[in-house]
Design a protein around this motif. Structure first.
Motif, PDB file in Angstrom:
ATOM      1  N   UNK A  95       6.706  24.885   6.820  1.00 48.10           N
ATOM      2  CA  UNK A  95       7.295  23.635   7.299  1.00 48.10           C
ATOM      3  C   UNK A  95       7.764  23.789   8.741  1.00 48.10           C
ATOM      4  N   UNK A  96       7.908  22.674   9.412  1.00 53.00           N
ATOM      5  CA  UNK A  96       8.516  22.624  10.729  1.00 53.00           C
ATOM      6  C   UNK A  96       9.714  21.697  10.585  1.00 53.00           C
ATOM      7  N   UNK A  97      10.891  22.297  10.421  1.00 53.94           N
ATOM      8  CA  UNK A  97      12.093  21.535  10.118  1.00 53.94           C
ATOM      9  C   UNK A  97      12.559  20.737  11.338  1.00 53.94           C
ATOM     10  N   UNK A  98      12.982  19.527  11.092  1.00 54.07           N
ATOM     11  CA  UNK A  98      13.471  18.658  12.150  1.00 54.07           C
ATOM     12  C   UNK A  98      14.778  19.205  12.721  1.00 54.07           C
ATOM     13  N   UNK A 102       0.829  -1.213   0.000  1.00 53.25           N
ATOM     14  CA  UNK A 102       0.000   0.000   0.000  1.00 53.25           C
ATOM     15  C   UNK A 102       0.863   1.263   0.000  1.00 53.25           C
ATOM     16  N   UNK A 103       2.134   1.111   0.360  1.00 54.64           N
ATOM     17  CA  UNK A 103       3.054   2.253   0.386  1.00 54.64           C
ATOM     18  C   UNK A 103       3.858   2.259  -0.910  1.00 54.64           C
ATOM     19  N   UNK A 104       3.746   3.351  -1.638  1.00 53.02           N
ATOM     20  CA  UNK A 104       4.426   3.457  -2.933  1.00 53.02           C
ATOM     21  C   UNK A 104       5.692   4.304  -2.856  1.00 53.02           C
ATOM     22  N   UNK A 105       5.726   5.264  -1.933  1.00 54.38           N
ATOM     23  CA  UNK A 105       6.902   6.136  -1.856  1.00 54.38           C
ATOM     24  C   UNK A 105       7.080   6.697  -0.452  1.00 54.38           C
ATOM     25  N   UNK A 106       8.272   7.225  -0.213  1.00 49.88           N
ATOM     26  CA  UNK A 106       8.630   7.874   1.051  1.00 49.88           C
ATOM     27  C   UNK A 106       8.991   9.322   0.730  1.00 49.88           C
ATOM     28  N   UNK A 107       8.523  10.247   1.531  1.00 43.25           N
ATOM     29  CA  UNK A 107       8.878  11.652   1.350  1.00 43.25           C
ATOM     30  C   UNK A 107       9.727  12.124   2.518  1.00 43.25           C
ATOM     31  N   UNK A 108      10.784  12.867   2.214  1.00 43.34           N
ATOM     32  CA  UNK A 108      11.588  13.476   3.264  1.00 43.34           C
ATOM     33  C   UNK A 108      11.054  14.836   3.663  1.00 43.34           C
ATOM     34  N   UNK A 109      10.184  15.372   2.810  1.00 44.53           N
ATOM     35  CA  UNK A 109       9.600  16.700   3.028  1.00 44.53           C
ATOM     36  C   UNK A 109       8.206  16.555   3.629  1.00 44.53           C
ATOM     37  N   UNK A 110       7.819  17.523   4.424  1.00 45.44           N
ATOM     38  CA  UNK A 110       6.436  17.580   4.898  1.00 45.44           C
ATOM     39  C   UNK A 110       6.048  19.017   5.191  1.00 45.44           C
ATOM     40  N   UNK A 111       4.802  19.329   4.915  1.00 45.10           N
ATOM     41  CA  UNK A 111       4.268  20.613   5.348  1.00 45.10           C
ATOM     42  C   UNK A 111       4.094  20.580   6.862  1.00 45.10           C
ATOM     43  N   UNK A 158       7.280  12.435   7.010  1.00 44.93           N
ATOM     44  CA  UNK A 158       7.706  12.672   8.393  1.00 44.93           C
ATOM     45  C   UNK A 158       6.835  13.753   9.035  1.00 44.93           C
ATOM     46  N   UNK A 159       6.633  13.662  10.327  1.00 42.40           N
ATOM     47  CA  UNK A 159       5.918  14.725  11.036  1.00 42.40           C
ATOM     48  C   UNK A 159       6.719  16.019  10.977  1.00 42.40           C
ATOM     49  N   UNK A 160       8.040  15.900  11.186  1.00 42.37           N
ATOM     50  CA  UNK A 160       8.929  17.054  11.073  1.00 42.37           C
ATOM     51  C   UNK A 160       9.732  16.915   9.782  1.00 42.37           C
ATOM     52  N   UNK A 161       9.660  17.932   8.944  1.00 43.60           N
ATOM     53  CA  UNK A 161      10.283  17.860   7.626  1.00 43.60           C
ATOM     54  C   UNK A 161      11.790  17.693   7.720  1.00 43.60           C
ATOM     55  N   UNK A 162      12.315  16.844   6.867  1.00 45.15           N
ATOM     56  CA  UNK A 162      13.765  16.631   6.770  1.00 45.15           C
ATOM     57  C   UNK A 162      14.341  17.402   5.580  1.00 45.15           C
ATOM     58  N   UNK A 163      13.486  18.218   4.947  1.00 44.20           N
ATOM     59  CA  UNK A 163      13.852  18.958   3.732  1.00 44.20           C
ATOM     60  C   UNK A 163      13.383  20.406   3.824  1.00 44.20           C
ATOM     61  N   UNK A 164      14.248  21.302   3.347  1.00 41.28           N
ATOM     62  CA  UNK A 164      13.868  22.701   3.137  1.00 41.28           C
ATOM     63  C   UNK A 164      14.186  23.055   1.695  1.00 41.28           C
ATOM     64  N   UNK A 165      13.190  23.555   0.970  1.00 38.07           N
ATOM     65  CA  UNK A 165      13.386  23.929  -0.435  1.00 38.07           C
ATOM     66  C   UNK A 165      13.903  25.361  -0.528  1.00 38.07           C
ATOM     67  N   UNK A 166      15.056  25.536  -1.193  1.00 36.59           N
ATOM     68  CA  UNK A 166      15.632  26.871  -1.368  1.00 36.59           C
ATOM     69  C   UNK A 166      15.577  27.293  -2.839  1.00 36.59           C
ATOM     70  N   UNK A 167      14.724  26.621  -3.608  1.00 38.32           N
ATOM     71  CA  UNK A 167      14.760  26.777  -5.057  1.00 38.32           C
ATOM     72  C   UNK A 167      13.849  27.809  -5.670  1.00 38.32           C
ATOM     73  N   UNK A 168      13.200  28.647  -4.872  1.00 36.90           N
ATOM     74  CA  UNK A 168      12.297  29.633  -5.455  1.00 36.90           C
ATOM     75  C   UNK A 168      13.080  30.885  -5.839  1.00 36.90           C
TER      76      UNK A 168
END
Length: 311
Positions: free
Chosen positions: A248-251, A124-133, A223-233
């Motif tokens: 985001x709430x960074x870990x 049932x799990x197709x992918x893992x995300x390191x990022x989370x809102x 993840x409950x706490x994001x392991x990613x911060x996007x700096x690409x904007x």
């Protein structure tokens, strides 16, 4: 065996350096194989920046092994990711994927590898995300939540869940009921994104990845706490121009062991997660920016780009 890391780069030296530096600071960096896919320049004007990035890539250290693939032509981000992930995932059976504008926390690789191991046999799990809102409603001792919508900012998957044909289904015919269900399940923006991709208006691998999760009723672990911060904007971004409305709430805990659980749907968390994709939320976010001079400049700059294509 740890999952190999695929890093996709183009012409942004500053962002690439920050991405690599953060990745080097991961606890598992020295035990991980890094594969870098450097896309070729779109035109003569981009050649110098691409070459500068490639010179930097040759200096990278701090991983178990480093392999660099330099494309002679400009594949574009979508084709680069599809072909690069397919190549590595076929060989290793799993992969962790990053783009050149993602800052990782030191425990990012721990989270991704442990999640890949824990959910490997859960179909049932197709992918893992390191990022989370940002998740406001947290459950004690639970480090993850499950969503139907996948994310592209630092993710992982397995060979058994990756099918290159998903991205070739450009003749897909969708009725209004299916599009409405897709929108309700995966966010207010996603149906128009899919239609635009089918019509050739945008070149997106991501929307087809999300659609494949949806149509097969699969989930992404976040993840409950994001392991990613996007700096690409930034002005030189290919796909992330404008204002990012994602909070985001960074870990900052740097824990290396996580409490994973079998799939349990949480309607409240799903609603909170999808709220970030609502047009009303995006509009309200921009209206709040107008309360400061910095915010006004951001809104004006976005309008100039989206309407007048002024960078």
């Amino acid at each position: 065996m740890l999952a190999p890391i695929c890093l996709f780069t183009y012409n942004r030296l500053g962002e690439t350096k920050q991405t690599v530096k953060a990745l080097q600071n991961n606890f598992l960096a020295k035990e991980s194989d890094l594969f870098i896919f450097s896309d070729g320049p779109k035109n003569e004007a981009a050649s110098n920046k691409v070459n500068v990035v490639r010179e930097y890539l040759k200096t990278i250290k701090g991983f178990k092994s480093i392999t660099i693939f330099k494309s002679q032509t400009n594949k574009g981000l979508a084709n680069s990711i599809i072909s690069g992930v397919t190549q590595i995932i076929k060989q290793y059976g799993k992969v962790i994927v990053l783009e050149d504008d993602l800052i990782t926390t030191p425990n990012f690789l721990d989270f991704m590898n442990h999640a890949l191991e824990f959910y490997e046999n859960d179909e049932k799990i197709k992918s893992i995300s390191g990022y989370s809102t940002k998740i406001l409603q947290k459950c004690r001792n639970i480090d993850i939540h499950f969503q139907r919508r996948a994310h592209s900012w630092g993710w992982a998957s397995w060979k058994s869940r990756w099918d290159i044909n998903v991205f070739r289904n450009k003749n897909l015919k969708l009725d209004n009921d299916k599009l409405r269900e897709f929108r309700i399940t995966c966010g207010d923006d996603i149906d128009n994104m899919l239609i635009s991709s089918i019509n050739g208006k945008i070149d997106s691998w991501y929307v087809w990845w999300v659609y494949d999760h949806f149509i097969k009723n699969k989930f992404t672990v976040y993840p409950i706490y994001s392991k990613i911060k996007n700096i690409g904007f930034s002005d030189e971004s290919t796909h992330c121009q404008g204002i990012s409305v994602f909070e985001i709430e960074l870990d900052t805990f740097s824990k290396r062991n996580f409490n994973f659980t079998p799939l349990v749907q949480n309607p409240k968390l799903e609603k909170q997660f999808l709220n970030y994709y609502k047009m009303s939320y995006k509009l309200f976010y921009r209206l709040k920016l107008l309360n400061s001079l910095k915010g006004i400049k951001m809104v004006v700059k976005e309008i100039q780009f989206r309407i007048f294509k002024i960078k």
